[in-house]
Design a protein around this motif. Sequence first.
Motif, PDB file in Angstrom:
ATOM      1  N   GLN A   6       1.106  -1.410   0.186  1.00 40.32           N
ATOM      2  CA  GLN A   6       0.011   0.284   0.497  1.00 40.32           C
ATOM      3  C   GLN A   6       0.635   1.034  -0.176  1.00 40.32           C
ATOM      4  O   GLN A   6       0.407   2.409  -1.023  1.00 40.32           O
ATOM      5  N   LYS A   7       1.544   1.127   0.542  1.00 43.41           N
ATOM      6  CA  LYS A   7       2.865   2.302   1.029  1.00 43.41           C
ATOM      7  C   LYS A   7       3.168   3.205  -0.801  1.00 43.41           C
ATOM      8  O   LYS A   7       4.037   2.113  -1.372  1.00 43.41           O
ATOM      9  N   ARG A   8       3.548   4.752  -0.980  1.00 36.18           N
ATOM     10  CA  ARG A   8       3.605   5.084  -1.826  1.00 36.18           C
ATOM     11  C   ARG A   8       4.682   5.591  -1.753  1.00 36.18           C
ATOM     12  O   ARG A   8       5.402   6.487  -2.438  1.00 36.18           O
ATOM     13  N   SER A   9       5.692   5.486  -0.560  1.00 36.61           N
ATOM     14  CA  SER A   9       7.491   5.342  -0.777  1.00 36.61           C
ATOM     15  C   SER A   9       8.435   4.807  -0.117  1.00 36.61           C
ATOM     16  O   SER A   9       7.362   3.326   0.089  1.00 36.61           O
ATOM     17  N   PHE A  10       9.529   5.188  -0.237  1.00 34.20           N
ATOM     18  CA  PHE A  10      10.381   4.082   0.062  1.00 34.20           C
ATOM     19  C   PHE A  10      10.595   3.363   1.245  1.00 34.20           C
ATOM     20  O   PHE A  10      10.814   2.247   1.886  1.00 34.20           O
ATOM     21  N   ILE A  11      10.697   4.847   1.713  1.00 32.63           N
ATOM     22  CA  ILE A  11      10.188   4.733   3.218  1.00 32.63           C
ATOM     23  C   ILE A  11       9.696   3.901   4.085  1.00 32.63           C
ATOM     24  O   ILE A  11       9.609   3.165   4.592  1.00 32.63           O
ATOM     25  N   GLY A  12       8.566   4.418   3.670  1.00 35.74           N
ATOM     26  CA  GLY A  12       6.556   3.125   3.981  1.00 35.74           C
ATOM     27  C   GLY A  12       6.935   1.998   3.484  1.00 35.74           C
ATOM     28  O   GLY A  12       7.494   1.504   4.471  1.00 35.74           O
ATOM     29  N   MET A  13       8.367   1.757   2.524  1.00 33.37           N
ATOM     30  CA  MET A  13       7.395   0.196   2.356  1.00 33.37           C
ATOM     31  C   MET A  13       9.236  -0.605   3.201  1.00 33.37           C
ATOM     32  O   MET A  13       8.701  -1.337   3.551  1.00 33.37           O
ATOM     33  N   LEU A  14       9.999   0.066   3.746  1.00 34.44           N
ATOM     34  CA  LEU A  14      11.500  -0.157   4.516  1.00 34.44           C
ATOM     35  C   LEU A  14      10.244  -0.153   5.944  1.00 34.44           C
ATOM     36  O   LEU A  14      10.769  -0.895   6.866  1.00 34.44           O
ATOM     37  N   ILE A  15       9.960   0.336   6.360  1.00 31.95           N
ATOM     38  CA  ILE A  15       9.475   0.873   7.796  1.00 31.95           C
ATOM     39  C   ILE A  15       8.747  -0.948   7.583  1.00 31.95           C
ATOM     40  O   ILE A  15       8.549  -1.628   8.709  1.00 31.95           O
ATOM     41  N   SER A  16       7.477  -1.118   6.485  1.00 27.24           N
ATOM     42  CA  SER A  16       6.855  -1.976   6.469  1.00 27.24           C
ATOM     43  C   SER A  16       8.057  -3.822   6.687  1.00 27.24           C
ATOM     44  O   SER A  16       7.455  -4.487   7.246  1.00 27.24           O
ATOM     45  N   ILE A  17       9.095  -3.724   6.107  1.00 30.16           N
ATOM     46  CA  ILE A  17       9.518  -4.026   6.100  1.00 30.16           C
ATOM     47  C   ILE A  17      10.555  -4.686   7.034  1.00 30.16           C
ATOM     48  O   ILE A  17      10.598  -6.166   7.988  1.00 30.16           O
ATOM     49  N   GLU A  18      10.468  -3.633   8.513  1.00 32.62           N
ATOM     50  CA  GLU A  18      10.789  -3.941   9.734  1.00 32.62           C
ATOM     51  C   GLU A  18       9.934  -4.561  10.708  1.00 32.62           C
ATOM     52  O   GLU A  18      10.039  -5.188  10.836  1.00 32.62           O
ATOM     53  N   LEU A  19       9.018  -4.398   9.717  1.00 31.96           N
ATOM     54  CA  LEU A  19       7.594  -4.924  10.745  1.00 31.96           C
ATOM     55  C   LEU A  19       7.538  -6.325  10.969  1.00 31.96           C
ATOM     56  O   LEU A  19       7.759  -7.439  11.220  1.00 31.96           O
ATOM     57  N   ILE A  20       7.748  -6.887   9.558  1.00 36.87           N
ATOM     58  CA  ILE A  20       7.807  -8.210   8.771  1.00 36.87           C
ATOM     59  C   ILE A  20       8.734  -8.555   9.689  1.00 36.87           C
ATOM     60  O   ILE A  20       9.077  -9.973  10.177  1.00 36.87           O
ATOM     61  N   LEU A  21      10.215  -7.732   9.654  1.00 36.99           N
ATOM     62  CA  LEU A  21      11.533  -8.573  10.032  1.00 36.99           C
ATOM     63  C   LEU A  21      10.927  -8.993  11.478  1.00 36.99           C
ATOM     64  O   LEU A  21      12.064  -9.928  12.191  1.00 36.99           O
ATOM     65  N   ASN A  22      10.794  -8.032  12.218  1.00 34.40           N
ATOM     66  CA  ASN A  22      10.132  -7.925  13.806  1.00 34.40           C
ATOM     67  C   ASN A  22       9.331  -9.270  13.984  1.00 34.40           C
ATOM     68  O   ASN A  22       9.033 -10.101  15.670  1.00 34.40           O
ATOM     69  N   GLY A  23       8.305  -9.376  13.543  1.00 33.83           N
ATOM     70  CA  GLY A  23       7.370 -10.470  13.161  1.00 33.83           C
ATOM     71  C   GLY A  23       8.238 -11.903  13.319  1.00 33.83           C
ATOM     72  O   GLY A  23       8.050 -13.383  14.421  1.00 33.83           O
ATOM     73  N   ALA A  24       9.315 -12.083  12.802  1.00 39.36           N
ATOM     74  CA  ALA A  24       9.987 -13.159  12.237  1.00 39.36           C
ATOM     75  C   ALA A  24      10.789 -13.643  13.869  1.00 39.36           C
ATOM     76  O   ALA A  24      10.430 -14.591  14.265  1.00 39.36           O
ATOM     77  N   GLY A  25      11.228 -12.220  14.251  1.00 39.12           N
ATOM     78  CA  GLY A  25      12.254 -12.186  15.369  1.00 39.12           C
ATOM     79  C   GLY A  25      11.233 -13.007  16.780  1.00 39.12           C
ATOM     80  O   GLY A  25      11.681 -13.695  17.803  1.00 39.12           O
ATOM     81  N   LEU A  26       9.849 -12.635  16.572  1.00 41.58           N
ATOM     82  CA  LEU A  26       9.191 -13.097  17.849  1.00 41.58           C
ATOM     83  C   LEU A  26       8.176 -14.800  17.634  1.00 41.58           C
ATOM     84  O   LEU A  26       8.636 -14.482  18.637  1.00 41.58           O
ATOM     85  N   ASN A  27       8.272 -14.682  16.639  1.00 41.14           N
ATOM     86  CA  ASN A  27       8.240 -16.306  16.264  1.00 41.14           C
ATOM     87  C   ASN A  27       9.815 -16.916  16.728  1.00 41.14           C
ATOM     88  O   ASN A  27       9.035 -18.125  17.234  1.00 41.14           O
ATOM     89  N   VAL A  28      10.556 -16.735  15.805  1.00 39.41           N
ATOM     90  CA  VAL A  28      11.775 -17.680  16.543  1.00 39.41           C
ATOM     91  C   VAL A  28      11.521 -17.806  18.430  1.00 39.41           C
ATOM     92  O   VAL A  28      11.929 -18.589  18.954  1.00 39.41           O
ATOM     93  N   MET A  29      11.362 -16.201  18.694  1.00 39.43           N
ATOM     94  CA  MET A  29      11.872 -15.689  20.098  1.00 39.43           C
ATOM     95  C   MET A  29      10.777 -17.094  20.702  1.00 39.43           C
ATOM     96  O   MET A  29      10.581 -17.907  22.035  1.00 39.43           O
ATOM     97  N   ALA A  30       9.536 -17.057  20.528  1.00 41.11           N
ATOM     98  CA  ALA A  30       8.438 -17.969  20.709  1.00 41.11           C
ATOM     99  C   ALA A  30       8.796 -19.701  21.304  1.00 41.11           C
ATOM    100  O   ALA A  30       8.236 -20.311  21.816  1.00 41.11           O
ATOM    101  N   LEU A  31       9.039 -19.881  19.853  1.00 40.78           N
ATOM    102  CA  LEU A  31       8.976 -21.266  19.555  1.00 40.78           C
ATOM    103  C   LEU A  31      10.082 -21.506  20.931  1.00 40.78           C
ATOM    104  O   LEU A  31      10.673 -22.754  21.004  1.00 40.78           O
ATOM    105  N   ASN A  32      11.006 -21.098  20.451  1.00 40.49           N
ATOM    106  CA  ASN A  32      12.665 -20.734  21.468  1.00 40.49           C
ATOM    107  C   ASN A  32      12.123 -21.424  23.055  1.00 40.49           C
ATOM    108  O   ASN A  32      12.228 -22.027  23.714  1.00 40.49           O
ATOM    109  N   ARG A  33      11.246 -20.331  22.936  1.00 43.60           N
ATOM    110  CA  ARG A  33      10.970 -20.574  24.782  1.00 43.60           C
ATOM    111  C   ARG A  33       9.794 -21.625  25.426  1.00 43.60           C
ATOM    112  O   ARG A  33       9.995 -22.067  25.968  1.00 43.60           O
TER     113      ARG A  33
END
Lengths: 104, 175
Positions: free
Chosen positions: A26-53
């Motif tokens: 949806q975002k129409r700017s590169f910085i907005g797309m970078l922000i969305s990528i950071e959201l995805i990476l945060n979700g990946a980290g949370l997943n790894v930590m939850a399965l780890n716990r």
Amino acid sequence: MGSESLNTYLLVAVFLLVAGIYGMVQKRSFIGMLISIELILNGAGLNVMALNRFLAPDPAVGQVLTLFIMGIAATEAAIGVSFILAVYKKFRTIDPSRIFTMKR
Amino acid sequence: MQFYQIISEIIFWLLVLITMGGGFLAIGARMLIHSLLGLSITFLGVAGLYIYLGSLFISLLQVLIYGGAICIVLVFGIMVGYTPRQIVETRIKSENLLLAVPTCGLGVALLYIAIRRTGWVPAAQRLADYSIERVGHTLLYDFCLGFELISLLLLVGMIGAIIVSNSQEEESGGE
């Protein structure tokens, strides 16, 4: 559902993943797309930590993997911002769909 | 349920709320800087969830790296790159929104069903050592190659960022 249930963390991670994909489309700017990528990476980290716990035999492995994800995210943000600045200097626009050289 | 457990659950759900609210702000805000604010709120919420997952170390690193470094880099990108008129996002078309929101809801629903139907089996023998010493030992002995590759990636990333931002300036120096 609660702080002692694996599904809660996984559901929050699913939300972060889907929000990131939606934002990237949806975002129409590169910085907005970078922000969305950071959201995805945060979700990946949370997943790894939850399965780890809750499931993993050695709790240190998941923490190490999360550290790797953080390092990759930091590199990606630095490279992304430098690319954005370079593209902005050359094209003077932030709209990714307006950046084309071959059509001209 | 003890009193402190109730307090702990309340704080946990507040953290989940902070994380999801920050995510909504990050993808829904029109101003880019508001979107970034939502992202940093999400980072802090996830850092709180990491404490509930047993690792204070990773939580502190989340605040340090994500909340500190990455947010500062993105703020810098917004401040340097854009003129104020260009910062505001254009609205998404309403028919596209009508397609996008149900698709995302369907994605969440399908993944949730998959999570619920999976029988998660914990490992037979699980260590309960969350200490930083154990993490450091695992990082530098078992994952030594990955550690070195990450450091190489960071080095290449820094050099690449410097080169990319400098070379473009030389090419368009006449403007």
